[in-house]
Design an enzyme around this catalytic site. Sequence first.
Site, PDB file in Angstrom:
ATOM      1  CG  LEU A  41      -1.620   1.238   1.704  1.00 54.65           C
ATOM      2  CD1 LEU A  41      -2.907   0.858   2.430  1.00 54.65           C
ATOM      3  CD2 LEU A  41      -0.752   2.112   2.625  1.00 54.65           C
ATOM      4  CG  ASN A  42       2.071   3.714  -2.961  1.00 56.15           C
ATOM      5  OD1 ASN A  42       1.656   2.676  -3.481  1.00 56.15           O
ATOM      6  ND2 ASN A  42       2.346   4.791  -3.666  1.00 56.15           N
ATOM      7  CG  ASP A  43       0.868   8.038  -2.971  1.00 56.23           C
ATOM      8  OD1 ASP A  43       1.811   7.647  -2.267  1.00 56.23           O
ATOM      9  OD2 ASP A  43       1.029   8.656  -4.046  1.00 56.23           O
ATOM     10  CD  GLN A  59      -1.483   4.761  -6.569  1.00 54.50           C
ATOM     11  OE1 GLN A  59      -0.503   4.649  -7.285  1.00 54.50           O
ATOM     12  NE2 GLN A  59      -2.720   4.701  -7.034  1.00 54.50           N
ATOM     13  CE1 TYR A 102       1.965   3.966 -11.124  1.00 48.49           C
ATOM     14  CE2 TYR A 102       3.185   5.966 -11.596  1.00 48.49           C
ATOM     15  CZ  TYR A 102       3.151   4.597 -11.456  1.00 48.49           C
ATOM     16  OH  TYR A 102       4.293   3.864 -11.652  1.00 48.49           O
ATOM     17  CB  SER A 103      -1.847   9.222  -6.491  1.00 47.85           C
ATOM     18  OG  SER A 103      -1.206   8.265  -5.695  1.00 47.85           O
ATOM     19  NE  ARG A 161       4.557  10.784  -9.907  1.00 48.94           N
ATOM     20  CZ  ARG A 161       5.752  10.876 -10.480  1.00 48.94           C
ATOM     21  NH1 ARG A 161       5.856  10.874 -11.798  1.00 48.94           N
ATOM     22  NH2 ARG A 161       6.843  10.975  -9.742  1.00 48.94           N
ATOM     23  CG  ASP A 162       0.452  12.181  -7.933  1.00 48.31           C
ATOM     24  OD1 ASP A 162       0.254  11.056  -8.427  1.00 48.31           O
ATOM     25  OD2 ASP A 162       1.545  12.534  -7.443  1.00 48.31           O
ATOM     26  CD  GLU A 220       5.818  11.549  -6.302  1.00 51.21           C
ATOM     27  OE1 GLU A 220       5.797  10.792  -7.279  1.00 51.21           O
ATOM     28  OE2 GLU A 220       6.033  11.149  -5.129  1.00 51.21           O
TER      29      GLU A 220
END
Length: 479
Positions: A41-43, A59, A102-103, A161-162, A220
């Site tokens: 797991l991340n963001d 994520q 992605y995020s 991104r994001d 980011e």
Amino acid sequence: MLDRNNELKELAIKEIEMHRETVERDPYRPAFHLMPPVGLLNDPNGFIQWKGTYHVFFQWMPFKTEHGAKFWGHYTSKDLVNWELAPIALTPGDWYDKNGCYSGSAVVHDNKMKLFYTGNVKDENGNRETYQCVAESEDGIHFDKKGVVVELPEGYTPHFRDPKVWKHLDKWYMVIGTQDLSEEGRIVLYESSDLREWTFKGDVTASGQEPIGDLGYMWECPDLFELDGKDILLFSPQGLEGNGYLYQNVYQTGYLSGELDYASGKMSHGAFTELDRGFEFYAPQTTLDENGRRLVIGWMGVPEQGEEHHPTIAHKWIHILTIPRELHYEGNQLFQRPAAELEAMRHSDITKNVSLSNERKEWSELNGAVYELLVQLNKVEETFSVTIRNNATMTYDATKSVLTFKRKSFVNGEEETRSCLIESVNELRFYVDSSSIEVFVNDGKEVFTSRFFPEEYNESLVFEADGHSTFQVTKWLLK
């Protein structure tokens, strides 16, 4: 590509079932933090409340404890305490996101929840393409991808991104983290009337501009919102050099405060301020809930910072999210406070009034592995410290006005520290879970967020004073 998306979902579900018992047997598995059902797991993504339900997407790499072509996992809650794992929201199965969903963020429009995210694409040589995409849902659970809404503009690298989307008056806005062709970090702004056609407005702000100066090569996970009369730009810059107590992690997270000119897309602001002083805090995302509160959740991790050494990898998972926090802007600074709903986890309490003089003290009834601890300091003559499970220590040195969090590194076992200058400390609130500590200092003026991995059977809690310290300590067990 519907068949490919469904195939990936089925494979991820099988991965959860295959390793469920291994994950659940881990003594470092958290009691009250969100974690992946398996894998990495991340963001946090798409943090939103809709029709009384909170949604936190994340994520997720289900097939290994390393980064890769990310999915969007999904949790829901009615109360910010009890969370349920929902069906997978997004899978990297289309041409525009085949190397990762992605995020991004979530909004509600026309009684539908819309997810905006970055589609990551790489060719056989590793060259990157990037697309800002949208998916939508009528129930907040099952999502249909609707494809690309923003492509890469000229003047920026594919590290673009994001997207974070919000509404201001009658228009929609989107900020995206990126770098220009000179590889300097910046945030760009888009505007839309319908969430489909987006107009590029340019840089909100950028590295090299005053008063922030050089602030890294990539920014980011931007988040721009109004709070208590100020516009706040929250983001995670990469490439900052350590400076005294500042910028000691591999990558950082912080904010600018000022005013966004929606007509020009430019933001006037002050200096960059780190949001968290601990070892693991990155990519936070906020939402405005139905009570009008600005809530934030972060990733309790940092990219490329010792990830391969986490002991939970042996149990087929890695990383957690922070507890939900309320944000306030007071005295030209962001304050973070645990969401009030977390008080419902308390189920018993012990309070002691203590005076220590050049001594260490441990009370067995205060020991434990999962709890909330409030230390209200009345006097610190020289130094005061709290040591948790013989692995992590918070120390205030009143002679130097320095607050320091120290832990045993999970990379090499050596002691490592993070510190900040603070004129006085009157309150330390600890949220201690099986493998994490979040410390809120002086009602959230400073916060230290960190993972730690103590010996399983050591549940000690030790207080120590050099010189004379007086304080009241209250501990709540949490369920």
